[in-house]
Design a protein around this motif. Structure first.
Motif, PDB file in Angstrom:
ATOM      1  N   CYS A 268      23.548 -88.143 -21.513  1.00  0.00           N
ATOM      2  CA  CYS A 268      22.302 -88.899 -21.521  1.00  0.00           C
ATOM      3  C   CYS A 268      21.962 -89.239 -22.973  1.00  0.00           C
ATOM      4  O   CYS A 268      21.848 -88.340 -23.810  1.00  0.00           O
ATOM      5  CB  CYS A 268      21.182 -88.075 -20.896  1.00  0.00           C
TER       6      CYS A 268
ATOM      7  N   ALA B 271      19.179 -90.330 -24.124  1.00  0.00           N
ATOM      8  CA  ALA B 271      17.831 -89.879 -24.469  1.00  0.00           C
ATOM      9  C   ALA B 271      17.779 -88.373 -24.727  1.00  0.00           C
ATOM     10  O   ALA B 271      17.054 -87.914 -25.599  1.00  0.00           O
ATOM     11  CB  ALA B 271      16.851 -90.253 -23.356  1.00  0.00           C
ATOM     12  N   CYS B 272      18.547 -87.605 -23.959  1.00  0.00           N
ATOM     13  CA  CYS B 272      18.495 -86.144 -24.075  1.00  0.00           C
ATOM     14  C   CYS B 272      19.546 -85.576 -25.021  1.00  0.00           C
ATOM     15  O   CYS B 272      19.396 -84.451 -25.492  1.00  0.00           O
ATOM     16  CB  CYS B 272      18.656 -85.497 -22.705  1.00  0.00           C
TER      17      CYS B 272
ATOM     18  N   CYS C 225      20.685 -83.419 -18.762  1.00  0.00           N
ATOM     19  CA  CYS C 225      19.522 -84.305 -18.695  1.00  0.00           C
ATOM     20  C   CYS C 225      18.487 -83.674 -17.773  1.00  0.00           C
ATOM     21  O   CYS C 225      18.699 -83.543 -16.573  1.00  0.00           O
ATOM     22  CB  CYS C 225      19.931 -85.680 -18.181  1.00  0.00           C
TER      23      CYS C 225
ATOM     24  N   HIS D  29      17.529 -92.726 -18.619  1.00  0.00           N
ATOM     25  CA  HIS D  29      18.349 -91.520 -18.784  1.00  0.00           C
ATOM     26  C   HIS D  29      19.721 -91.660 -18.139  1.00  0.00           C
ATOM     27  O   HIS D  29      20.376 -90.655 -17.840  1.00  0.00           O
ATOM     28  CB  HIS D  29      17.604 -90.300 -18.216  1.00  0.00           C
TER      29      HIS D  29
END
Ligand code: ZN
Length: 114
Positions: free
Chosen positions: A62, A64-65, A76, A54
């Protein structure tokens, strides 16, 4: 098949966390000390691996987020959770007394769906 694997994985992880909570609450000092030698290293390793996944990009987002297709900047949750548990809660937590007082102590053995 993925659903079964995910369920098995989640049950195993919650089971391990419940076991650790039980040890913290019920084991003697020597057992806790022996467990801490390995578990602290496992936990810091897990946190580092999760935080690395992350890490923010050059724009502070981020990956991933907040995937590339989203224009807005999503916070995040992993970094916020890490800060809350490792920094904020740690500062508010009284010095170790030998008694488990964590908010996650003694969770039910069966994971809840979320
Ligand atoms: Zn994230």
């Amino acid at each position: 098949m993925d659903e079964v694997l995910n369920s098995t994985l989640r049950t195993a992880v919650y089971g391990r966390l419940n076991y650790l909570d039980t040890i913290v609450g019920e084991a003697d000092k020597e057992s806790k000390s022996a467990l801490a030698d390995t578990v602290i290293t496992q936990m810091t390793g897990a946190w580092r691996e999760l935080l690395e996944a992350h890490e923010p990009d050059e724009r502070g987002r981020c990956r991933a987020c907040s995937p590339w297709r989203l224009l807005g900047r999503a916070d995040c949750t992993v970094w916020r959770t890490a800060h809350r548990h490792l920094i904020t809660d740690a500062a508010e937590r009284p010095a170790a007394t030998g008694k488990a007082t964590g908010r996650h102590h003694f969770r039910p053995a069966t994971p809840t769906s979320s």
